[in-house]
Scaffold this motif. Structure first.
Motif, PDB file in Angstrom:
ATOM      1  N   VAL A 227       0.616  -1.248  -0.056  1.00  0.00           N
ATOM      2  CA  VAL A 227       0.129  -0.196   0.128  1.00  0.00           C
ATOM      3  C   VAL A 227       1.079   1.058   0.004  1.00  0.00           C
ATOM      4  O   VAL A 227       0.779   2.198  -0.966  1.00  0.00           O
ATOM      5  CB  VAL A 227      -1.120   0.071   1.459  1.00  0.00           C
ATOM      6  CG1 VAL A 227      -1.439   0.746   1.531  1.00  0.00           C
ATOM      7  CG2 VAL A 227      -1.877  -1.333   1.335  1.00  0.00           C
ATOM      8  N   ALA A 228       1.988   0.967   0.516  1.00  0.00           N
ATOM      9  CA  ALA A 228       2.791   2.050   0.676  1.00  0.00           C
ATOM     10  C   ALA A 228       3.246   2.784  -0.983  1.00  0.00           C
ATOM     11  O   ALA A 228       3.347   3.471  -0.664  1.00  0.00           O
ATOM     12  CB  ALA A 228       4.141   2.362   1.875  1.00  0.00           C
ATOM     13  N   THR A 229       4.036   1.506  -1.325  1.00  0.00           N
ATOM     14  CA  THR A 229       4.390   2.288  -2.049  1.00  0.00           C
ATOM     15  C   THR A 229       3.038   2.741  -3.469  1.00  0.00           C
ATOM     16  O   THR A 229       3.853   3.344  -4.346  1.00  0.00           O
ATOM     17  CB  THR A 229       4.781   0.685  -3.401  1.00  0.00           C
ATOM     18  OG1 THR A 229       5.987  -0.079  -2.428  1.00  0.00           O
ATOM     19  CG2 THR A 229       5.513   0.638  -4.190  1.00  0.00           C
ATOM     20  N   SER A 230       1.788   2.105  -3.493  1.00  0.00           N
ATOM     21  CA  SER A 230       1.351   2.622  -4.209  1.00  0.00           C
ATOM     22  C   SER A 230       0.777   4.012  -3.914  1.00  0.00           C
ATOM     23  O   SER A 230       0.409   4.938  -5.043  1.00  0.00           O
ATOM     24  CB  SER A 230      -0.022   1.682  -4.303  1.00  0.00           C
ATOM     25  OG  SER A 230      -1.436   2.136  -5.343  1.00  0.00           O
ATOM     26  N   ALA A 231       0.447   4.245  -2.793  1.00  0.00           N
ATOM     27  CA  ALA A 231       0.361   5.643  -2.576  1.00  0.00           C
ATOM     28  C   ALA A 231       1.465   6.816  -2.137  1.00  0.00           C
ATOM     29  O   ALA A 231       1.065   7.820  -2.698  1.00  0.00           O
ATOM     30  CB  ALA A 231       0.375   5.427  -0.562  1.00  0.00           C
ATOM     31  N   LEU A 264      11.642   2.157  -0.454  1.00  0.00           N
ATOM     32  CA  LEU A 264      12.058   0.912   0.965  1.00  0.00           C
ATOM     33  C   LEU A 264      10.988   0.388   0.866  1.00  0.00           C
ATOM     34  O   LEU A 264      11.281  -0.553   2.007  1.00  0.00           O
ATOM     35  CB  LEU A 264      11.692   2.210   1.653  1.00  0.00           C
ATOM     36  CG  LEU A 264      13.663   3.554   2.182  1.00  0.00           C
ATOM     37  CD1 LEU A 264      13.744   4.021   2.982  1.00  0.00           C
ATOM     38  CD2 LEU A 264      15.030   2.139   1.871  1.00  0.00           C
ATOM     39  N   ALA A 265       9.487   0.858   0.765  1.00  0.00           N
ATOM     40  CA  ALA A 265       8.592  -0.405   0.847  1.00  0.00           C
ATOM     41  C   ALA A 265       8.994  -1.138  -0.156  1.00  0.00           C
ATOM     42  O   ALA A 265       8.044  -2.588   0.379  1.00  0.00           O
ATOM     43  CB  ALA A 265       7.111   0.762   0.289  1.00  0.00           C
ATOM     44  N   ALA A 266       9.675  -0.833  -1.089  1.00  0.00           N
ATOM     45  CA  ALA A 266       9.192  -2.114  -2.368  1.00  0.00           C
ATOM     46  C   ALA A 266      10.027  -3.282  -2.269  1.00  0.00           C
ATOM     47  O   ALA A 266      10.357  -4.568  -1.624  1.00  0.00           O
ATOM     48  CB  ALA A 266       9.728  -1.749  -3.614  1.00  0.00           C
ATOM     49  N   ALA A 267      10.650  -2.026  -0.736  1.00  0.00           N
ATOM     50  CA  ALA A 267      11.951  -3.773  -0.218  1.00  0.00           C
ATOM     51  C   ALA A 267      11.658  -4.422   0.708  1.00  0.00           C
ATOM     52  O   ALA A 267      12.407  -5.403   1.103  1.00  0.00           O
ATOM     53  CB  ALA A 267      13.525  -3.138  -0.125  1.00  0.00           C
ATOM     54  N   ARG A 268      10.723  -3.842   1.497  1.00  0.00           N
ATOM     55  CA  ARG A 268       9.974  -4.826   2.449  1.00  0.00           C
ATOM     56  C   ARG A 268       8.789  -5.762   1.864  1.00  0.00           C
ATOM     57  O   ARG A 268       9.738  -7.179   2.627  1.00  0.00           O
ATOM     58  CB  ARG A 268       8.847  -4.717   3.332  1.00  0.00           C
ATOM     59  CG  ARG A 268       9.622  -2.651   3.914  1.00  0.00           C
ATOM     60  CD  ARG A 268      10.435  -3.843   4.988  1.00  0.00           C
ATOM     61  NE  ARG A 268      10.646  -1.932   5.843  1.00  0.00           N
ATOM     62  CZ  ARG A 268      10.166  -1.556   7.511  1.00  0.00           C
ATOM     63  NH1 ARG A 268       8.410  -1.799   6.852  1.00  0.00           N
ATOM     64  NH2 ARG A 268      10.353  -1.168   8.087  1.00  0.00           N
ATOM     65  N   TYR A 269       9.287  -5.647   0.492  1.00  0.00           N
ATOM     66  CA  TYR A 269       8.420  -6.929  -0.064  1.00  0.00           C
ATOM     67  C   TYR A 269       9.470  -7.946  -0.917  1.00  0.00           C
ATOM     68  O   TYR A 269       9.249  -8.589  -2.337  1.00  0.00           O
ATOM     69  CB  TYR A 269       7.095  -7.090  -0.764  1.00  0.00           C
ATOM     70  CG  TYR A 269       7.211  -5.612  -1.168  1.00  0.00           C
ATOM     71  CD1 TYR A 269       7.094  -5.643  -2.891  1.00  0.00           C
ATOM     72  CD2 TYR A 269       6.472  -4.459  -0.622  1.00  0.00           C
ATOM     73  CE1 TYR A 269       6.594  -5.034  -3.477  1.00  0.00           C
ATOM     74  CE2 TYR A 269       5.384  -3.916  -1.267  1.00  0.00           C
ATOM     75  CZ  TYR A 269       6.209  -3.977  -3.221  1.00  0.00           C
ATOM     76  OH  TYR A 269       5.862  -3.006  -3.940  1.00  0.00           O
ATOM     77  N   SER A 307      22.212   6.728   1.792  1.00  0.00           N
ATOM     78  CA  SER A 307      22.136   6.341   2.899  1.00  0.00           C
ATOM     79  C   SER A 307      20.867   5.422   2.231  1.00  0.00           C
ATOM     80  O   SER A 307      20.601   4.582   3.201  1.00  0.00           O
ATOM     81  CB  SER A 307      21.694   7.260   3.957  1.00  0.00           C
ATOM     82  OG  SER A 307      20.727   7.147   4.788  1.00  0.00           O
ATOM     83  N   ALA A 308      19.378   5.688   1.450  1.00  0.00           N
ATOM     84  CA  ALA A 308      18.475   5.183   1.770  1.00  0.00           C
ATOM     85  C   ALA A 308      18.450   3.247   0.159  1.00  0.00           C
ATOM     86  O   ALA A 308      17.818   2.517   0.909  1.00  0.00           O
ATOM     87  CB  ALA A 308      17.835   5.697   0.186  1.00  0.00           C
ATOM     88  N   ARG A 309      19.833   3.986  -0.021  1.00  0.00           N
ATOM     89  CA  ARG A 309      20.622   2.544  -0.668  1.00  0.00           C
ATOM     90  C   ARG A 309      21.008   1.233  -0.089  1.00  0.00           C
ATOM     91  O   ARG A 309      20.708   0.574   0.021  1.00  0.00           O
ATOM     92  CB  ARG A 309      21.796   2.786  -1.771  1.00  0.00           C
ATOM     93  CG  ARG A 309      21.351   3.447  -2.778  1.00  0.00           C
ATOM     94  CD  ARG A 309      22.143   3.447  -4.229  1.00  0.00           C
ATOM     95  NE  ARG A 309      22.111   4.299  -5.718  1.00  0.00           N
ATOM     96  CZ  ARG A 309      21.327   4.017  -6.184  1.00  0.00           C
ATOM     97  NH1 ARG A 309      19.955   3.249  -6.400  1.00  0.00           N
ATOM     98  NH2 ARG A 309      21.318   5.011  -7.211  1.00  0.00           N
ATOM     99  N   VAL A 310      20.936   2.322   1.292  1.00  0.00           N
ATOM    100  CA  VAL A 310      22.094   1.205   2.218  1.00  0.00           C
ATOM    101  C   VAL A 310      20.220   0.596   3.355  1.00  0.00           C
ATOM    102  O   VAL A 310      20.986  -0.296   3.344  1.00  0.00           O
ATOM    103  CB  VAL A 310      22.899   1.940   3.655  1.00  0.00           C
ATOM    104  CG1 VAL A 310      22.732   1.488   4.566  1.00  0.00           C
ATOM    105  CG2 VAL A 310      24.162   2.491   2.978  1.00  0.00           C
ATOM    106  N   ALA A 311      20.160   1.687   3.386  1.00  0.00           N
ATOM    107  CA  ALA A 311      18.826   0.675   4.546  1.00  0.00           C
ATOM    108  C   ALA A 311      17.874  -0.203   3.453  1.00  0.00           C
ATOM    109  O   ALA A 311      17.165  -0.975   3.440  1.00  0.00           O
ATOM    110  CB  ALA A 311      17.411   1.673   4.433  1.00  0.00           C
ATOM    111  N   ALA A 312      17.780   0.110   1.771  1.00  0.00           N
ATOM    112  CA  ALA A 312      17.017  -0.834   0.755  1.00  0.00           C
ATOM    113  C   ALA A 312      17.989  -1.593   1.012  1.00  0.00           C
ATOM    114  O   ALA A 312      17.363  -3.194   1.332  1.00  0.00           O
ATOM    115  CB  ALA A 312      17.027   0.304  -0.216  1.00  0.00           C
ATOM    116  N   ALA A 313      19.067  -2.160   0.866  1.00  0.00           N
ATOM    117  CA  ALA A 313      20.018  -3.429   0.713  1.00  0.00           C
ATOM    118  C   ALA A 313      19.685  -4.054   2.118  1.00  0.00           C
ATOM    119  O   ALA A 313      19.638  -5.300   1.960  1.00  0.00           O
ATOM    120  CB  ALA A 313      21.223  -2.382   0.431  1.00  0.00           C
TER     121      ALA A 313
END
Length: 411
Positions: A227-231, A264-269, A307-313
């Motif tokens: 939902v986060a990615t879409s929004a 970051l939301a897409a990284a979650r799934y 920095s976001a690339r770190v969190a996503a990885a």
């Protein structure tokens, strides 16, 4: 002289300057325990106790410190000679409840304004909102908790009296409230604040985009990653300029930050392709904004994207890539321009990356650095405390972190 109570009237007194081993001997004497009896209660040898008290053997594990403190019937913080109590974070729950009460008032909607105190002038409230944001960005979370209840009440009254003039400030107050509550591990209450921000912002594309940044944080924290990615994508493309080359830095910063939130939301799934594409798109916008900006309190720029690339990885389980991005981000000139809160949060992500690569020593260094300039990020943020607990399980963890973990009651 500072005196540390133990709940039964005892105090360390001058002993507060003693090393931990001498402090153990002090409290053992106060409890009238011989070395042998004390050792028996711990399941250790008398020789072990003697070496600890003489400083030959260090108490280098959180669990051992906690066991010693329990036998001596004192808090671990007292054993370490500190004023910080393990319950400090728990005590902040009452303060968070004050924010809940402020968000749960409907006197204005019900035509029952609370009190007759005049509403402060807009310029004064603008300074108060800016102060709340600055305090948050310096990672002084307990202070922000103290500021928000009254600020929210005054801004809601102002907005009721003048919906046009009070609108933007109320949205900003709801945004910083949301960001704080996500940090403190209260996503349900953060969602209420984010929802209020979106409702007040409706009709103003810029305010909606700004409020959506925190909405993305809440959705991720609440397990609503898809939902986060879409929004976030809907909000990003709504604020995106028709021609990127002609876009202004403020709108590019909002659009880019929303793309980061979507990534970051897409990284979650586990959607690696989406993560890479969205962060590359954000990086292109960041190159046009540059580092050292803080449009709409986003801190957006090339370093923020790295920095976001770190969190996503880290979310994707790619610890090696996360470490590489971390080492690149922290050598950029833009690193020192990021808010303290942002840098400390990044270092916690870096610590997680180092743990994924079986490098607890580097993870510990990252936490020590974060605690140096933004201690609340570890001491008041559940995510920071969780990483600290994982790091201190390693026998090579530095003593400073072990003592911190013991003081906070984690590990």
């Amino acid at each position: 002289m500072t005196r540390h109570g133990n709940g039964s009237g005892d105090a360390v007194g001058d002993g507060e300057l003693l090393p931990v081993g001498r402090r153990v001997a002090y409290w053992r004497g106060r409890r009238k325990l011989s070395q042998q009896v004390f050792a028996d209660r711990l399941g250790k040898s008398k020789s072990w106790v003697d070496k600890v008290e003489r400083g030959v053997r260090s108490l280098d594990r959180v669990s051992t410190l906690q066991e010693v403190a329990a036998v001596l019937r004192i808090d671990t913080a007292v054993l370490l000679g500190r004023d910080v109590q393990p319950s400090r974070v728990v005590e902040r729950t009452a303060e968070v409840e004050r924010i809940r009460e402020a968000l749960s008032r409907y006197e204005i909607s019900l035509a029952r304004p609370a009190g007759r105190r005049p509403v402060p002038p807009p310029a004064q409230m603008a300074r108060q909102v800016a102060h709340a944001w600055t305090t948050f960005q310096h990672a002084r979370y307990p202070r922000v908790v103290d500021l928000l209840p009254e600020l929210l009440t005054e801004l809601e009254r102002s907005h009721a009296g003048d919906p046009v003039a009070g609108r933007a400030l109320l949205v900003e107050a709801y945004r910083v409230t949301t960001a704080l509550l996500v940090k403190l591990g209260a996503p349900d209450l953060a969602w209420l604040a984010a929802d209020r921000a979106m409702i007040v912002a409706a009709g103003d594309a810029v305010l909606v985009a700004a409020a959506a940044v925190q909405l993305g944080q809440v959705l991720r924290a609440s397990g609503q990653a898809r939902v986060a990615t879409s929004a976030m994508l809907a909000a990003a493309y709504r604020i995106a300029p028709p021609v990127v080359e002609f876009g202004l830095p403020p709108e590019l910063s909002l659009c880019g930050t929303l793309l980061v939130q979507a990534a970051l939301a897409a990284a979650r799934y586990g959607d690696e392709a989406a993560v890479a594409g969205l962060l590359d798109e954000a990086a292109a916008l960041a190159a046009r904004v540059g580092d050292g900006r803080d449009h709409h309190r986003t801190g957006f720029g090339p370093t923020a994207v790295e920095s976001a690339r770190v969190a996503a990885a880290v979310e994707l389980g790619d610890g090696g890539d996360a470490v590489a991005w971390h080492e690149k981000a922290t050598t950029r000139d833009g690193w020192r321009w990021l808010p303290a809160e942002h840098r400390a949060a990044h270092l916690i992500d870096a610590a997680r990356a180092y743990l994924q690569t079986d490098d607890p020593i580097s993870a510990a260094r990252a936490l020590v650095e974060a605690d140096r300039f933004a201690p609340a990020e570890i001491r008041h943020r559940p995510a920071g405390r969780d990483v600290l607990a994982r790091v201190v399980r390693d026998p090579r963890a530095p003593t400073a972190l072990i003592h911190l973990a013991a003081t906070l009651g984690v590990g």
